[in-house]
Design a protein around this motif. Structure first.
Motif, PDB file in Angstrom:
ATOM      1  N   ALA A 293       0.787  -1.252   0.090  1.00 53.62           N
ATOM      2  CA  ALA A 293       0.123   0.053   0.014  1.00 53.62           C
ATOM      3  C   ALA A 293       0.863   1.210   0.022  1.00 53.62           C
ATOM      4  CB  ALA A 293      -1.034   0.029   1.206  1.00 53.62           C
ATOM      5  N   ALA A 294       0.259   2.213  -0.818  1.00 50.56           N
ATOM      6  CA  ALA A 294       1.184   3.606  -0.758  1.00 50.56           C
ATOM      7  C   ALA A 294       0.487   4.283   0.547  1.00 50.56           C
ATOM      8  CB  ALA A 294       0.744   4.305  -2.138  1.00 50.56           C
ATOM      9  N   ARG A 355      -2.621   6.589   0.090  1.00 48.97           N
ATOM     10  CA  ARG A 355      -2.455   8.043   0.040  1.00 48.97           C
ATOM     11  C   ARG A 355      -3.676   8.708   0.796  1.00 48.97           C
ATOM     12  NH1 ARG A 355      -1.380   5.753  -4.881  1.00 48.97           N
ATOM     13  NH2 ARG A 355       0.884   5.834  -5.497  1.00 48.97           N
ATOM     14  N   CYS A 356      -4.032   8.360   1.998  1.00 48.87           N
ATOM     15  CA  CYS A 356      -5.088   8.851   2.811  1.00 48.87           C
ATOM     16  C   CYS A 356      -4.728  10.568   3.303  1.00 48.87           C
ATOM     17  CB  CYS A 356      -5.028   8.201   4.304  1.00 48.87           C
ATOM     18  SG  CYS A 356      -6.720   8.772   4.898  1.00 48.87           S
ATOM     19  N   ALA A 357      -5.514  11.317   2.936  1.00 44.96           N
ATOM     20  CA  ALA A 357      -5.603  12.804   3.580  1.00 44.96           C
ATOM     21  C   ALA A 357      -5.207  13.127   5.037  1.00 44.96           C
ATOM     22  CB  ALA A 357      -6.494  13.505   2.405  1.00 44.96           C
ATOM     23  N   GLY A 358      -5.805  12.182   5.692  1.00 51.11           N
ATOM     24  CA  GLY A 358      -5.706  12.444   7.071  1.00 51.11           C
ATOM     25  C   GLY A 358      -6.932  11.618   7.876  1.00 51.11           C
ATOM     26  N   GLU A 359      -7.201  12.033   9.168  1.00 46.00           N
ATOM     27  CA  GLU A 359      -8.287  11.253  10.104  1.00 46.00           C
ATOM     28  C   GLU A 359      -9.430  12.033   9.400  1.00 46.00           C
ATOM     29  OE1 GLU A 359      -7.599  11.401  14.021  1.00 46.00           O
ATOM     30  OE2 GLU A 359      -5.858  10.020  13.925  1.00 46.00           O
ATOM     31  N   GLY A 360      -9.482  13.197   9.223  1.00 40.98           N
ATOM     32  CA  GLY A 360     -10.572  13.995   8.847  1.00 40.98           C
ATOM     33  C   GLY A 360     -11.389  13.281   7.481  1.00 40.98           C
ATOM     34  N   GLU A 397       3.021   5.382   8.008  1.00 39.85           N
ATOM     35  CA  GLU A 397       3.579   4.403   7.292  1.00 39.85           C
ATOM     36  C   GLU A 397       2.556   2.960   7.758  1.00 39.85           C
ATOM     37  OE1 GLU A 397       5.951   4.265   5.189  1.00 39.85           O
ATOM     38  OE2 GLU A 397       6.200   6.545   5.170  1.00 39.85           O
ATOM     39  N   PRO A 398       2.600   2.120   6.855  1.00 38.69           N
ATOM     40  CA  PRO A 398       1.852   0.763   7.346  1.00 38.69           C
ATOM     41  C   PRO A 398       2.688   0.351   8.403  1.00 38.69           C
ATOM     42  CG  PRO A 398       2.058   1.057   4.909  1.00 38.69           C
ATOM     43  CD  PRO A 398       3.024   2.124   5.427  1.00 38.69           C
ATOM     44  N   PRO A 399       1.962  -0.465   9.442  1.00 38.15           N
ATOM     45  CA  PRO A 399       2.750  -1.238  10.531  1.00 38.15           C
ATOM     46  C   PRO A 399       3.475  -2.516   9.611  1.00 38.15           C
ATOM     47  CG  PRO A 399       0.421  -0.989  11.000  1.00 38.15           C
ATOM     48  CD  PRO A 399       0.732  -0.370   9.857  1.00 38.15           C
ATOM     49  N   ALA A 400       4.633  -2.753  10.379  1.00 35.76           N
ATOM     50  CA  ALA A 400       5.367  -4.141   9.779  1.00 35.76           C
ATOM     51  C   ALA A 400       4.560  -5.341   9.741  1.00 35.76           C
ATOM     52  CB  ALA A 400       6.617  -4.559  10.900  1.00 35.76           C
ATOM     53  N   ALA A 402       0.473  -6.824   9.370  1.00 33.70           N
ATOM     54  CA  ALA A 402      -0.835  -6.379   8.963  1.00 33.70           C
ATOM     55  C   ALA A 402      -1.856  -6.694  10.164  1.00 33.70           C
ATOM     56  CB  ALA A 402      -1.324  -6.969   7.980  1.00 33.70           C
ATOM     57  N   ASP A 403      -1.461  -7.494  11.052  1.00 36.00           N
ATOM     58  CA  ASP A 403      -2.388  -7.752  12.266  1.00 36.00           C
ATOM     59  C   ASP A 403      -2.361  -6.552  13.145  1.00 36.00           C
ATOM     60  OD1 ASP A 403      -3.245 -10.164  11.536  1.00 36.00           O
ATOM     61  OD2 ASP A 403      -1.455 -11.287  12.602  1.00 36.00           O
ATOM     62  N   GLU A 404      -1.303  -5.807  13.169  1.00 31.11           N
ATOM     63  CA  GLU A 404      -1.199  -4.511  14.018  1.00 31.11           C
ATOM     64  C   GLU A 404      -2.200  -3.523  13.571  1.00 31.11           C
ATOM     65  OE1 GLU A 404       2.688  -2.998  14.315  1.00 31.11           O
ATOM     66  OE2 GLU A 404       3.652  -4.959  14.815  1.00 31.11           O
ATOM     67  N   LEU A 405      -2.382  -3.274  12.283  1.00 30.98           N
ATOM     68  CA  LEU A 405      -3.191  -2.459  11.768  1.00 30.98           C
ATOM     69  C   LEU A 405      -4.749  -2.838  12.101  1.00 30.98           C
ATOM     70  CD1 LEU A 405      -3.010  -0.767   8.323  1.00 30.98           C
ATOM     71  CD2 LEU A 405      -4.852  -2.010   8.738  1.00 30.98           C
ATOM     72  N   MET A 406      -4.808  -4.122  11.634  1.00 26.43           N
ATOM     73  CA  MET A 406      -6.112  -4.891  11.955  1.00 26.43           C
ATOM     74  C   MET A 406      -6.514  -4.542  13.710  1.00 26.43           C
ATOM     75  SD  MET A 406      -7.229  -5.800   9.152  1.00 26.43           S
ATOM     76  CE  MET A 406      -8.380  -7.402   9.363  1.00 26.43           C
ATOM     77  N   HIS A 407      -5.610  -4.839  14.317  1.00 25.94           N
ATOM     78  CA  HIS A 407      -6.007  -4.557  15.825  1.00 25.94           C
ATOM     79  C   HIS A 407      -6.053  -3.030  16.085  1.00 25.94           C
ATOM     80  CE1 HIS A 407      -5.780  -5.353  20.316  1.00 25.94           C
ATOM     81  NE2 HIS A 407      -4.908  -4.344  20.112  1.00 25.94           N
ATOM     82  N   ALA A 408      -5.743  -2.350  15.814  1.00 23.00           N
ATOM     83  CA  ALA A 408      -5.631  -0.972  15.905  1.00 23.00           C
ATOM     84  C   ALA A 408      -7.234  -0.417  15.273  1.00 23.00           C
ATOM     85  CB  ALA A 408      -4.714   0.097  15.187  1.00 23.00           C
ATOM     86  N   ALA A 409      -7.391  -0.680  14.223  1.00 21.44           N
ATOM     87  CA  ALA A 409      -8.737  -0.540  13.809  1.00 21.44           C
ATOM     88  C   ALA A 409      -9.946  -1.083  14.196  1.00 21.44           C
ATOM     89  CB  ALA A 409      -8.928  -1.022  11.991  1.00 21.44           C
ATOM     90  N   ASP A 410      -9.830  -2.409  14.934  1.00 21.86           N
ATOM     91  CA  ASP A 410     -10.680  -3.034  15.551  1.00 21.86           C
ATOM     92  C   ASP A 410     -10.915  -2.415  16.959  1.00 21.86           C
ATOM     93  OD1 ASP A 410     -12.441  -5.255  16.173  1.00 21.86           O
ATOM     94  OD2 ASP A 410     -10.826  -6.299  17.455  1.00 21.86           O
ATOM     95  N   ALA A 411      -9.645  -1.921  17.692  1.00 20.54           N
ATOM     96  CA  ALA A 411      -9.935  -1.532  18.859  1.00 20.54           C
ATOM     97  C   ALA A 411     -10.747  -0.022  18.885  1.00 20.54           C
ATOM     98  CB  ALA A 411      -8.355  -0.957  19.533  1.00 20.54           C
ATOM     99  N   ALA A 412     -10.357   0.690  17.677  1.00 17.80           N
ATOM    100  CA  ALA A 412     -11.185   1.995  17.537  1.00 17.80           C
ATOM    101  C   ALA A 412     -12.562   1.553  17.325  1.00 17.80           C
ATOM    102  CB  ALA A 412     -10.198   2.728  16.192  1.00 17.80           C
TER     103      ALA A 412
END
Length: 440
Positions: A293-294, A355-360, A397-400, A402-412
Motif C-alpha cells: 500500500a502507498a 494515500r490517505c489525506a488524514g483522519e478527517g 507508514e503501514p505497520p510491519a 498487518a495484524d497490528e493495523l487490524m488490531h488498531a482499527a478493531d480497537a477504535a
C-alpha cells in the motif's frame, strides 16, 4: 470423518471430470494420501507445498478441466474444514477456516502452474521435433521435406518461418488463424505488415534482434489484437536454423494459443482472492494489498450490529442476501474514492484507503458509510434494518505486521461502538425484535 472419507467425498466431487489414466479405486487411494497432508496443514502443520503438490498430482492424473478446480476448492473450504476442526465447537475453527482459504488459493495457483508446465512441455517437444525435422531436411532433403510438411501442415500449434529480411516464407493454417490471416496471404509479406502497428510490441523487437543476428532465440508470451477487437494470448518461441557452415538460413517460430489458459488463470486468481458470497476482496487479498500500500494509509473497520438477530429470526439464507446488499452498498460508496473494500470474515468488513489525506477524510468516509449502510434493506419482501459500528485508524507508514493495523482499527471500532449505535438509532438502523424485519 477421517482422511479416507474425505477422499471419498473429494472423489465424488470430481466424478464426471475426465481422468482416463485412473480408475475409481486408484483415484481414492491418491486422494487419501493427499487428504492426510491437507488435514495436517489445515491444523497448522508445516508442509507449505501440500496444496500445490495436490494440484500437480491431479494434473498429472489428467484432471485438466477447470471444473476440477472449482469442485476441489469447495471440498477444501467445506469438507476439509469440517474434518480438520473435528466438530463445530472447536475453538480453532476460525484459524482452520483461514488456513483452508489459503490452501484453496495455493491449490488454484498450483493447478494453473501445473497446466502451464504441461502445455510448455508439449510445446517444447513440438519445437524440438520441428527443428529436428528441419535439420534432417538439409541432409536428406527429398524424404525429410515430406515429413516436415506433414508435421508443419497438421500441427495443432502455429508454425511459421521468416527469412533474414523479416519476410514470412511460409506458415501453417494454425498460425495464420491466430493472427487473423490465411496461409495464402502471409508468405512474401513482412512481419511488421502482417501484425500492424498496434501489435509491434516486445515480441516484434526480439524478432528484429534475431533478424539482425543479435540473438539466437527467444521465448515470450504476447497478445495479438485483431481488427475486430478480439485479443489472442500467444506463447511464442523462435529459433535460428543454420546450415552446415553455421550461417543462419531462416528463423522458425512455434506459437501456442494460450487465451483460454490465461483466462482460466485470471479466473482462478479472482476466485482465490475474493469472497465467494459477496464478491469483495477477501482477507488474504487485503493483506497482500496492505504489504504494497502507498503511504499514508487509513482504514475503516466495520462490524454489523443486529446481524445475528437477522440470522436467528429469518435464517442464514436471508442473512447471506443481507450481506450481499451490504457489500454492494459498501462497494458503491467507496468506489469513487478508489478505496479497497474487503470482507474479512462473518459480518466484519474493512476499507483500505491509500494515500490517505488524514483522519478527517476517514471520519467523512465513516459518516458516508454509516448513512449508506443504515438505510433499511428490502429482501424477499421483508424490510430489514441492520446497524453498523465503524472504527478508523490512520498511519503515516503501514505497520510491519498487518495484524497490528487490524488490531488498531478493531480497537477504535469498539471504543466508538456505543457512539456509533447512538448515531444510527434515530434512523432505525438496528433494534431487536420487530424492528429487524417487517413484511412489505
Amino acid at each position: 470423518m477421517g482422511s479416507w472419507e474425505l477422499a471419498q467425498r473429494w472423489a465424488d466431487a470430481l466424478d464426471g471430470v475426465v481422468a482416463p489414466t485412473l480408475n475409481r479405486s486408484q483415484i481414492e487411494e491418491m486422494l487419501a494420501a493427499l487428504c492426510t497432508g491437507l488435514i495436517d496443514a489445515a491444523r497448522g502443520g508445516e508442509d507449505p507445498d501440500i496444496a500445490r503438490r495436490a494440484a500437480r498430482m491431479l494434473v498429472a492424473a489428467n484432471y485438466r478441466d477447470p471444473a476440477a478446480v472449482s469442485r476441489t476448492v469447495r471440498v477444501i473450504c467445506s469438507d476439509l474444514v469440517e474434518v480438520a476442526a473435528d466438530g463445530s465447537d472447536d475453538p480453532a475453527w476460525p484459524d482452520i477456516s483461514d488456513r483452508a482459504i489459503v490452501l484453496a488459493g495455493d491449490f488454484a495457483a498450483g493447478f494453473t502452474a501445473a497446466l502451464r508446465g504441461a502445455a510448455l512441455a508439449e510445446q517444447e517437444a513440438t519445437l524440438a521435433a520441428v527443428l529436428a525435422a528441419a535439420e534432417e531436411a538439409e541432409n536428406r532433403r527429398a524424404l525429410s521435406e515430406a515429413r516436415f510438411e506433414a508435421v508443419f501442415d497438421g500441427a495443432l500449434v502455429g508454425i511459421g518461418t521468416v527469412d533474414m529480411t523479416g519476410q514470412v516464407v511460409n506458415c501453417n493454417a494454425t498460425l495464420a488463424h491466430m493472427l487473423g490471416q490465411t496461409p495464402e496471404t502471409m508468405p512474401g509479406r513482412t512481419v511488421a505488415d502482417i501484425l500492424g502497428p498496434q501489435n509491434l510490441n516486445a515480441a516484434f523487437i526480439e524478432l528484429q534482434r534475431m533478424v539482425a543476428g543479435e540473438s539466437e532465440s527467444f521465448r515470450t508470451e504476447t497478445e495479438h489484437l485483431h481488427t475486430d477487437g478480439r485479443v489472442t494470448a500467444i506463447d511464442l518461441s523462435m529459433s535460428a536454423v543454420r546450415d552446415a557452415e553455421g550461417a543462419i538460413q531462416f528463423l522458425i517460430g512455434v506459437a501456442v494459443d494460450v487465451t483460454e489458459r490465461k483466462q482460466l488463470a485470471d479466473q482462478l486468481w479472482h476466485d482465490a482472492n475474493h469472497d465467494a458470497l459477496t464478491g469483495l476482496p477477501n482477507r488474504p487479498h487485503l493483506f497482500s494489498r496492505l504489504a504494497e500500500a502507498a503511504s499514508p494509509i487509513g482504514v475503516c473497520y466495520l462490524d454489523l450490529d443486529g446481524f445475528k438477530e437477522i440470522n436467528d429470526l429469518w435464517g442464514h439464507t436471508i442473512g447471506d442476501r443481507v450481506l450481499r446488499v451490504v457489500s454492494a452498498r459498501l462497494r458503491d460508496t467507496v468506489g469513487p474514492l478508489g478505496a479497497l473494500p474487503a470482507r474479512i470474515g462473518g459480518d466484519e468488513f474493512l476499507v483500505l484507503v491509500e494515500r490517505c489525506a488524514g483522519e478527517g477524510q476517514l471520519n467523512d468516509l465513516a459518516d458516508e458509510l454509516m448513512t449508506a449502510l443504515a438505510a433499511p434493506l428490502e429482501v424477499n419482501g421483508h424490510m430489514l434494518a441492520v446497524g453498523v459500528s465503524i472504527g478508523v485508524a490512520y498511519f503515516d507508514e503501514p505497520p510491519a505486521a498487518a495484524d497490528e493495523l487490524m488490531h488498531a482499527a478493531d480497537a477504535a471500532m469498539y471504543r466508538n461502538k456505543h457512539d456509533a449505535r447512538a448515531a444510527i438509532r434515530p434512523r432505525g438502523a438496528h433494534r431487536t425484535g420487530p424492528a429487524l424485519g417487517q413484511t412489505s
